[in-house]
Design an enzyme around this catalytic site. Structure first.
Site, PDB file in Angstrom:
ATOM      1  N   TYR A 107       3.892 -18.037  15.013  1.00  0.00           N
ATOM      2  CA  TYR A 107       2.740 -17.121  15.046  1.00  0.00           C
ATOM      3  C   TYR A 107       1.407 -17.770  15.451  1.00  0.00           C
ATOM      4  O   TYR A 107       0.666 -17.199  16.256  1.00  0.00           O
ATOM      5  CB  TYR A 107       2.619 -16.345  13.719  1.00  0.00           C
ATOM      6  CG  TYR A 107       3.566 -15.172  13.716  1.00  0.00           C
ATOM      7  CD1 TYR A 107       3.167 -13.927  14.173  1.00  0.00           C
ATOM      8  CD2 TYR A 107       4.891 -15.343  13.324  1.00  0.00           C
ATOM      9  CE1 TYR A 107       4.050 -12.868  14.219  1.00  0.00           C
ATOM     10  CE2 TYR A 107       5.795 -14.284  13.366  1.00  0.00           C
ATOM     11  CZ  TYR A 107       5.368 -13.049  13.813  1.00  0.00           C
ATOM     12  OH  TYR A 107       6.256 -12.005  13.878  1.00  0.00           O
ATOM     13  N   GLU A 118       9.130 -10.088   7.987  1.00  0.00           N
ATOM     14  CA  GLU A 118      10.251 -10.869   8.527  1.00  0.00           C
ATOM     15  C   GLU A 118      10.846 -11.800   7.469  1.00  0.00           C
ATOM     16  O   GLU A 118      12.061 -12.028   7.452  1.00  0.00           O
ATOM     17  CB  GLU A 118       9.796 -11.630   9.785  1.00  0.00           C
ATOM     18  CG  GLU A 118       9.656 -10.663  10.961  1.00  0.00           C
ATOM     19  CD  GLU A 118       8.782 -11.140  12.100  1.00  0.00           C
ATOM     20  OE1 GLU A 118       8.596 -12.362  12.255  1.00  0.00           O
ATOM     21  OE2 GLU A 118       8.264 -10.278  12.839  1.00  0.00           O
ATOM     22  N   TYR A 170      22.320  -6.168  21.912  1.00  0.00           N
ATOM     23  CA  TYR A 170      23.289  -5.163  22.353  1.00  0.00           C
ATOM     24  C   TYR A 170      23.768  -4.357  21.143  1.00  0.00           C
ATOM     25  O   TYR A 170      24.090  -4.944  20.089  1.00  0.00           O
ATOM     26  CB  TYR A 170      24.494  -5.827  23.042  1.00  0.00           C
ATOM     27  CG  TYR A 170      24.101  -6.512  24.343  1.00  0.00           C
ATOM     28  CD1 TYR A 170      23.670  -5.766  25.436  1.00  0.00           C
ATOM     29  CD2 TYR A 170      24.135  -7.891  24.453  1.00  0.00           C
ATOM     30  CE1 TYR A 170      23.287  -6.386  26.622  1.00  0.00           C
ATOM     31  CE2 TYR A 170      23.755  -8.528  25.636  1.00  0.00           C
ATOM     32  CZ  TYR A 170      23.327  -7.762  26.712  1.00  0.00           C
ATOM     33  OH  TYR A 170      22.935  -8.377  27.871  1.00  0.00           O
ATOM     34  N   SER A 171      23.835  -3.048  21.306  1.00  0.00           N
ATOM     35  CA  SER A 171      24.240  -2.189  20.186  1.00  0.00           C
ATOM     36  C   SER A 171      25.713  -2.377  19.861  1.00  0.00           C
ATOM     37  O   SER A 171      26.544  -2.623  20.742  1.00  0.00           O
ATOM     38  CB  SER A 171      23.994  -0.720  20.528  1.00  0.00           C
ATOM     39  OG  SER A 171      22.608  -0.496  20.593  1.00  0.00           O
ATOM     40  N   GLY A 205      23.418   7.876  28.717  1.00  0.00           N
ATOM     41  CA  GLY A 205      24.009   6.643  29.253  1.00  0.00           C
ATOM     42  C   GLY A 205      24.584   5.743  28.185  1.00  0.00           C
ATOM     43  O   GLY A 205      25.251   6.189  27.247  1.00  0.00           O
ATOM     44  N   VAL A 206      24.242   4.435  28.287  1.00  0.00           N
ATOM     45  CA  VAL A 206      24.796   3.445  27.348  1.00  0.00           C
ATOM     46  C   VAL A 206      24.212   3.629  25.946  1.00  0.00           C
ATOM     47  O   VAL A 206      24.685   3.025  24.980  1.00  0.00           O
ATOM     48  CB  VAL A 206      24.569   2.007  27.895  1.00  0.00           C
ATOM     49  CG1 VAL A 206      23.099   1.607  27.821  1.00  0.00           C
ATOM     50  CG2 VAL A 206      25.444   0.994  27.171  1.00  0.00           C
ATOM     51  N   THR A 209      26.284   3.963  22.658  1.00  0.00           N
ATOM     52  CA  THR A 209      26.922   2.900  21.872  1.00  0.00           C
ATOM     53  C   THR A 209      26.635   3.000  20.362  1.00  0.00           C
ATOM     54  O   THR A 209      27.578   3.138  19.575  1.00  0.00           O
ATOM     55  CB  THR A 209      26.518   1.505  22.414  1.00  0.00           C
ATOM     56  OG1 THR A 209      26.666   1.518  23.826  1.00  0.00           O
ATOM     57  CG2 THR A 209      27.372   0.422  21.799  1.00  0.00           C
ATOM     58  N   PHE A 240      15.988   1.961  24.372  1.00  0.00           N
ATOM     59  CA  PHE A 240      16.250   0.604  24.848  1.00  0.00           C
ATOM     60  C   PHE A 240      14.969   0.125  25.492  1.00  0.00           C
ATOM     61  O   PHE A 240      14.789   0.198  26.692  1.00  0.00           O
ATOM     62  CB  PHE A 240      17.424   0.580  25.825  1.00  0.00           C
ATOM     63  CG  PHE A 240      18.728   0.828  25.137  1.00  0.00           C
ATOM     64  CD1 PHE A 240      19.052   0.132  23.982  1.00  0.00           C
ATOM     65  CD2 PHE A 240      19.615   1.764  25.610  1.00  0.00           C
ATOM     66  CE1 PHE A 240      20.241   0.368  23.315  1.00  0.00           C
ATOM     67  CE2 PHE A 240      20.811   2.002  24.952  1.00  0.00           C
ATOM     68  CZ  PHE A 240      21.127   1.313  23.809  1.00  0.00           C
TER      69      PHE A 240
HETATM   70  C1  HEM Z   1       9.121  -8.406  21.083  1.00  0.00           C
HETATM   71  C2  HEM Z   1       4.728  -7.628  19.232  1.00  0.00           C
HETATM   72  C3  HEM Z   1       4.603 -12.185  17.636  1.00  0.00           C
HETATM   73  C4  HEM Z   1       8.416 -13.170  20.439  1.00  0.00           C
HETATM   74  C5  HEM Z   1       7.960  -7.803  20.668  1.00  0.00           C
HETATM   75  C6  HEM Z   1       7.651  -6.402  20.878  1.00  0.00           C
HETATM   76  C7  HEM Z   1       6.436  -6.193  20.378  1.00  0.00           C
HETATM   77  C8  HEM Z   1       5.944  -7.448  19.837  1.00  0.00           C
HETATM   78  C9  HEM Z   1       5.684  -4.867  20.354  1.00  0.00           C
HETATM   79  C10 HEM Z   1       8.566  -5.381  21.572  1.00  0.00           C
HETATM   80  C11 HEM Z   1       9.536  -4.850  20.563  1.00  0.00           C
HETATM   81  C12 HEM Z   1      10.549  -3.891  21.155  1.00  0.00           C
HETATM   82  O1  HEM Z   1      11.173  -4.210  22.170  1.00  0.00           O
HETATM   83  O2  HEM Z   1      10.736  -2.818  20.563  1.00  0.00           O
HETATM   84  C13 HEM Z   1       4.312  -8.801  18.630  1.00  0.00           C
HETATM   85  C14 HEM Z   1       3.064  -8.965  17.894  1.00  0.00           C
HETATM   86  C15 HEM Z   1       3.039 -10.246  17.430  1.00  0.00           C
HETATM   87  C16 HEM Z   1       4.245 -10.892  17.894  1.00  0.00           C
HETATM   88  C17 HEM Z   1       2.032  -7.874  17.694  1.00  0.00           C
HETATM   89  C18 HEM Z   1       1.985 -10.949  16.620  1.00  0.00           C
HETATM   90  C19 HEM Z   1       1.327 -10.371  15.648  1.00  0.00           C
HETATM   91  C20 HEM Z   1       5.609 -12.876  18.273  1.00  0.00           C
HETATM   92  C21 HEM Z   1       5.849 -14.303  18.162  1.00  0.00           C
HETATM   93  C22 HEM Z   1       6.900 -14.585  18.983  1.00  0.00           C
HETATM   94  C23 HEM Z   1       7.352 -13.318  19.579  1.00  0.00           C
HETATM   95  C24 HEM Z   1       5.062 -15.258  17.276  1.00  0.00           C
HETATM   96  C25 HEM Z   1       7.536 -15.927  19.286  1.00  0.00           C
HETATM   97  C26 HEM Z   1       6.850 -16.946  19.746  1.00  0.00           C
HETATM   98  C27 HEM Z   1       8.931 -11.950  20.864  1.00  0.00           C
HETATM   99  C28 HEM Z   1      10.105 -11.816  21.716  1.00  0.00           C
HETATM  100  C29 HEM Z   1      10.315 -10.442  21.884  1.00  0.00           C
HETATM  101  C30 HEM Z   1       9.262  -9.770  21.146  1.00  0.00           C
HETATM  102  C31 HEM Z   1      10.916 -12.958  22.281  1.00  0.00           C
HETATM  103  C32 HEM Z   1      11.445  -9.748  22.669  1.00  0.00           C
HETATM  104  C33 HEM Z   1      10.993  -9.231  23.977  1.00  0.00           C
HETATM  105  C34 HEM Z   1      10.963 -10.259  25.092  1.00  0.00           C
HETATM  106  O3  HEM Z   1      11.676 -11.280  25.035  1.00  0.00           O
HETATM  107  O4  HEM Z   1      10.261 -10.000  26.072  1.00  0.00           O
HETATM  108  N1  HEM Z   1       6.911  -8.404  20.029  1.00  0.00           N
HETATM  109  N2  HEM Z   1       4.974  -9.985  18.612  1.00  0.00           N
HETATM  110  N3  HEM Z   1       6.537 -12.330  19.121  1.00  0.00           N
HETATM  111  N4  HEM Z   1       8.463 -10.703  20.547  1.00  0.00           N
HETATM  112 FE1  HEM Z   1       6.772 -10.351  19.495  1.00  0.00          FE
END
Ligand code: HEM
Length: 382
Positions: A95, A137, A202-203, A268-269, A272, A374
């Site tokens: 974070y 978390e 993946y679901s 669609g998918v 699942t 999705f």
């Molecule tokens: C996905 C917000 C912190 C890594 C997401 C999503 C949101 C979000 C809105 C999309 C969720 C969805 O697909 O429904 C935030 C906010 C944060 C935060 C507001 C801080 C307050 C972090 C941190 C990390 C992280 C600290 C890791 C360094 C990811 C990853 C995804 C994700 C890897 C999946 C989407 C992708 O790979 O593009 N987050 N996040 N996030 N977040 Fe965060």
């Protein structure tokens, strides 16, 4: 606790953030990956290229800023994101990295307009928002069925439709608990020729985990950035191979009172997790209306499983083939849905948006509609 002064600075900067939101998050990602290239093993590169995650993050920050006086309003959305973060194994120590780079990007894009007071207000506000995520978390990590990503062996691969394959996997060490209908697993792969690991959700198709976890993958062929992981799984992974999985996650589950009928609706998918719900709710003797929209019959997955429910009095099926009859609309759904049911739906963001509009036209209360797109859900709900 944020002071009134900090909150008023945050409120005053919302229009600027809305104007520059995407530029800020684009600069943020670029800078963060330069400083911390190891994070490229966590983030979805296809989302980066398509700008999807940029939008999700920008919207979440702006939504939080808009709700600064009552941050609890965004808790349902944080809950959904927290499940995804837990599934991706995002930890507390990540974070501050996101925070530092986000604040840097605000300063970088706004230039002189980003006064020390504005930077200070956003630094404090990010800390408060991050803490909401971290606490939520923490609770999910305490409950997770296994920690980190663990190896599972692929014992079956089935073509469910022209574009969808299901994979059944088992572990030598982990006796998987029954799945909650609607949950997903997260796979970590490292395709040859790729520099980084890639993670995808993946679901899960079935609540029965006695013969392994079965999940479905649609080959993503759309656009120039065709899905790297879905194509890798479809083309390279064979029975006997190993895949790394983190524990099942997700809060898209059926919680309707037993006496209520439910509508399960998918595009669609998106069928699942809906199949897992069908299986589970049928066992409870629930009255179910199962509605599926596909381009045509060939695109419908899980035909063999669906057949098993054909003689059930409590389950009614409706298939809509958009190639021949167009999309699902009010006229079609009014014939099926009486408005007293709880509705669970899954599909693309575009499908969800279209369906929510139809439900509005039908005067169905939003509280009766539960869904999982999705893609980032907050773009639809806030
Ligand atoms: C996905 C917000 C912190 C890594 C997401 C999503 C949101 C979000 C809105 C999309 C969720 C969805 O697909 O429904 C935030 C906010 C944060 C935060 C507001 C801080 C307050 C972090 C941190 C990390 C992280 C600290 C890791 C360094 C990811 C990853 C995804 C994700 C890897 C999946 C989407 C992708 O790979 O593009 N987050 N996040 N996030 N977040 Fe965060």
């Amino acid at each position: 606790m944020l002071t009134e002064e900090t909150k008023s600075i945050i409120k005053a900067t919302i229009p600027v953030l809305e104007e520059h939101g995407d530029a800020i998050t684009t600069a943020f990602y670029k800078h963060m990956f330069e400083e911390h290239p190891e994070l490229l093993n966590i983030f979805n590169k296809t989302n980066q290229k398509l700008g999807r995650q940029q939008t999700a993050l920008a919207q979440t920050v702006i939504a939080a800023a808009k709700h600064i006086d009552h941050l609890e309003a965004i808790i349902p959305n944080v809950n959904q994101i927290a499940h995804k973060h837990r599934a991706l194994q995002i930890k507390e120590e990540h974070y501050p990295i996101v925070g530092e780079n986000l604040i840097w990007a605000i300063g970088h894009v706004l230039g002189d307009a980003a006064t020390p007071e504005i930077i200070d207000a956003w630094t404090k506000t990010y800390g408060v928002i991050a803490d909401v995520f971290i606490q939520m978390e923490k609770a999910l990590y305490e409950e997770e069925e296994w920690h980190d990503f663990k190896p599972f062996k692929v014992i079956d691969i089935k073509e469910e439709s022209a574009e969808i394959k299901s994979y059944t996997v088992i572990s030598d060490d982990i006796k998987v608990q029954p799945i909650k209908a609607g949950q997903y697993i997260t796979v970590k792969v490292h395709p040859e020729n790729e520099e980084n690991d890639a993670l995808r959700h993946y679901s899960i198709c079935s609540v029965d985990s006695t013969k392994g976890i079965k999940f479905a993958v649609k080959r993503d062929v759309a656009g120039s950035e065709k899905g790297m992981v879905s194509n890798y799984l479809h083309d390279n992974v064979k029975v006997g191979d190993e895949l790394l999985l983190s524990a099942p996650a997700g809060e898209f589950t059926v919680d309707a009172p037993q006496e209520k009928d439910i509508v399960l609706i998918s595009g669609g998918v998106g069928m699942t997790p809906i199949m897992a719900m069908l299986e589970d709710e049928d066992k409870k003797g629930r009255n179910i209306k199962f509605i599926h929209s596909a381009y045509n019959r060939d695109a419908v997955p899980f035909k063999a499983e669906i057949k098993k429910f054909h003689n059930k009095e409590n389950v009614q099926f409706f298939f809509n083939y958009s190639e021949s009859v167009g999309r699902l609309n009010k006229a079609k759904l009014t014939d099926i849905i009486n408005g007293n049911e709880e509705i669970y739906m899954c599909g693309s963001v575009a499908f969800m948006e279209a369906m929510l509009e139809v439900f509005n036209e039908m005067n169905i209360d939003r509280s009766q509609v539960h869904f999982e797109p999705f893609g980032p859900k907050m773009s639809i709900t806030i």
